[in-house]
Design an enzyme around this catalytic site. Sequence first.
Site, PDB file in Angstrom:
ATOM      1  N   TYR A  49     -11.253  27.573  23.940  1.00 29.57           N
ATOM      2  CA  TYR A  49     -10.943  28.850  24.579  1.00 29.57           C
ATOM      3  C   TYR A  49      -9.429  29.089  24.606  1.00 29.57           C
ATOM      4  O   TYR A  49      -8.945  30.171  24.237  1.00 29.57           O
ATOM      5  CB  TYR A  49     -11.501  28.884  26.005  1.00 29.57           C
ATOM      6  CG  TYR A  49     -11.028  30.078  26.793  1.00 29.57           C
ATOM      7  CD1 TYR A  49     -11.588  31.330  26.588  1.00 29.57           C
ATOM      8  CD2 TYR A  49      -9.983  29.953  27.727  1.00 29.57           C
ATOM      9  CE1 TYR A  49     -11.124  32.444  27.287  1.00 29.57           C
ATOM     10  CE2 TYR A  49      -9.520  31.051  28.422  1.00 29.57           C
ATOM     11  CZ  TYR A  49     -10.092  32.300  28.202  1.00 29.57           C
ATOM     12  OH  TYR A  49      -9.635  33.390  28.879  1.00 29.57           O
ATOM     13  N   PHE A  57      13.786  31.382  23.386  1.00 26.65           N
ATOM     14  CA  PHE A  57      12.528  32.126  23.475  1.00 26.65           C
ATOM     15  C   PHE A  57      11.358  31.173  23.740  1.00 26.65           C
ATOM     16  O   PHE A  57      10.453  31.470  24.513  1.00 26.65           O
ATOM     17  CB  PHE A  57      12.319  32.882  22.166  1.00 26.65           C
ATOM     18  CG  PHE A  57      11.119  33.793  22.145  1.00 26.65           C
ATOM     19  CD1 PHE A  57      11.201  35.073  22.653  1.00 26.65           C
ATOM     20  CD2 PHE A  57       9.926  33.390  21.588  1.00 26.65           C
ATOM     21  CE1 PHE A  57      10.108  35.933  22.617  1.00 26.65           C
ATOM     22  CE2 PHE A  57       8.826  34.231  21.539  1.00 26.65           C
ATOM     23  CZ  PHE A  57       8.924  35.510  22.063  1.00 26.65           C
ATOM     24  N   ARG A  77     -13.883  35.235  38.145  1.00 26.77           N
ATOM     25  CA  ARG A  77     -13.649  34.580  36.856  1.00 26.77           C
ATOM     26  C   ARG A  77     -13.555  33.069  37.050  1.00 26.77           C
ATOM     27  O   ARG A  77     -12.994  32.611  38.048  1.00 26.77           O
ATOM     28  CB  ARG A  77     -12.367  35.102  36.204  1.00 26.77           C
ATOM     29  CG  ARG A  77     -12.348  36.589  35.966  1.00 26.77           C
ATOM     30  CD  ARG A  77     -11.161  36.974  35.084  1.00 26.77           C
ATOM     31  NE  ARG A  77      -9.901  36.574  35.673  1.00 26.77           N
ATOM     32  CZ  ARG A  77      -9.095  37.393  36.347  1.00 26.77           C
ATOM     33  NH1 ARG A  77      -9.445  38.643  36.535  1.00 26.77           N
ATOM     34  NH2 ARG A  77      -7.940  36.966  36.832  1.00 26.77           N
ATOM     35  N   ARG A 122      -3.035  26.913  37.783  1.00 27.62           N
ATOM     36  CA  ARG A 122      -2.347  27.543  38.912  1.00 27.62           C
ATOM     37  C   ARG A 122      -3.143  28.692  39.505  1.00 27.62           C
ATOM     38  O   ARG A 122      -3.120  28.934  40.722  1.00 27.62           O
ATOM     39  CB  ARG A 122      -0.981  28.054  38.453  1.00 27.62           C
ATOM     40  CG  ARG A 122      -0.113  28.647  39.556  1.00 27.62           C
ATOM     41  CD  ARG A 122       1.004  29.498  38.971  1.00 27.62           C
ATOM     42  NE  ARG A 122       0.480  30.650  38.257  1.00 27.62           N
ATOM     43  CZ  ARG A 122       1.215  31.443  37.491  1.00 27.62           C
ATOM     44  NH1 ARG A 122       2.492  31.187  37.306  1.00 27.62           N
ATOM     45  NH2 ARG A 122       0.666  32.486  36.877  1.00 27.62           N
TER      46      ARG A 122
END
Length: 415
Positions: A172, A289, A229, A219
């Site tokens: 997933y 980044f 969910r 978290r």
Amino acid sequence: MDLFKSVAHPSEFWALVKFKFGGGRDVVMPKIDYASLSSDMRRCYELLNQTSRSFAAVIQALDDELRPAISIFYLVLRALDTVEDDMTIPVGEKVSMLREFHTHLYQEDWKYSESNETDRAVLLEFPTISSEFRKLKPAFQEVIADIAEKMGSGMTVFLEERVNTMAEWDEYCHYVAGLVGIGLSRLFTASGLEDDEVGRDHQLANSMGLFLQKTNIIRDYLEDGSEGREFWPQEAWSRFTHELKDFRSPDHRTQALQCLNLLITNALQHAVDVLQYMSRIQNQSVFNFCAIPQTMAIATLALCYNNPSVFTRVVKIRRGQAVDLMMQSTDMNNLRAIMGRFAEEISKKIDPADPSAEQTRVITNEIRRLCHNSSPNPSSQRTLTQYSVPLAGVVAATIVSTAYLLGYLSPSDLM
């Protein structure tokens, strides 16, 4: 309030003062020359700001050629995600839409006007996005179309199924975040800013995404549960309780912490790959980044480890700490030192009675070994290729993850 929270942590306090009051906002958020852009590209940046103001700011700190490619990459995946999130679309129709979505990149007039999702504009104005996609150089187009196809197909796997096994958890997270890491890595290589091995090594790129996504899932237990969910894998939580929602009860706090620690230990396995991946990055804008969200992630895992507050409120690192990490995460020596420091913090909180204690000890020791003899040092400079945007702009602008952001600063902080 943020300043008061960081008073006991001098480096955080001064980093926050510099960020809030240092007078460097214009440098922190370098502006794009909109006048030089096509009307469609200007609209794409407007859509980017509407869907994620923080990510739009991050992109402005990238080198010129990467900036439009990653902007379009983000908008395409945001459109795909909007289809997946829209519960008004019948499952059968949604499966077809997700699997065929990548083909619409080459169709001038395709759009979807029936969505009621918050980000429906990216579907309604998809012709604008696809038009700019087709203007990108072929190497960028190939990457974006390929990732969109794989992600769309992968999303169909978990439309009606919850995540059961640990292997399915990896699968997933691969579809929703690992593929993003792979796509970004291939774009870095296609731009010529990074070596071919960065784009070729899909295992390391996948781990970059999984480390961030698993941190978010861990978290966000309470928030996800309140919205119906479930992303914690059943194979993990069923060892400790009959229902995942039981962890909210104080009566199940010991079991909840044991499951939490098990999942954090699993996520930490990816930190080894993160360190290897980052050691290959040569361009300064790409380094920042990528590095900043990874240090935010391990700091979050250290905060969450064995922390009962995960089951009672939203747990986030202090804003001052987030800014301090941003300021430090600019070279490999500092990155190793930060990762090693938080691995040590976790190791000190290990409960010998925890079922995962030995596994946690092994992985934190391995991370510390890889980071050995590195300490944060503002003067330490890794040999990185410089770029057109000022370094100060990248350090402060690269606040969040490469598309799947950890959200430590609110949009108002970026204004």
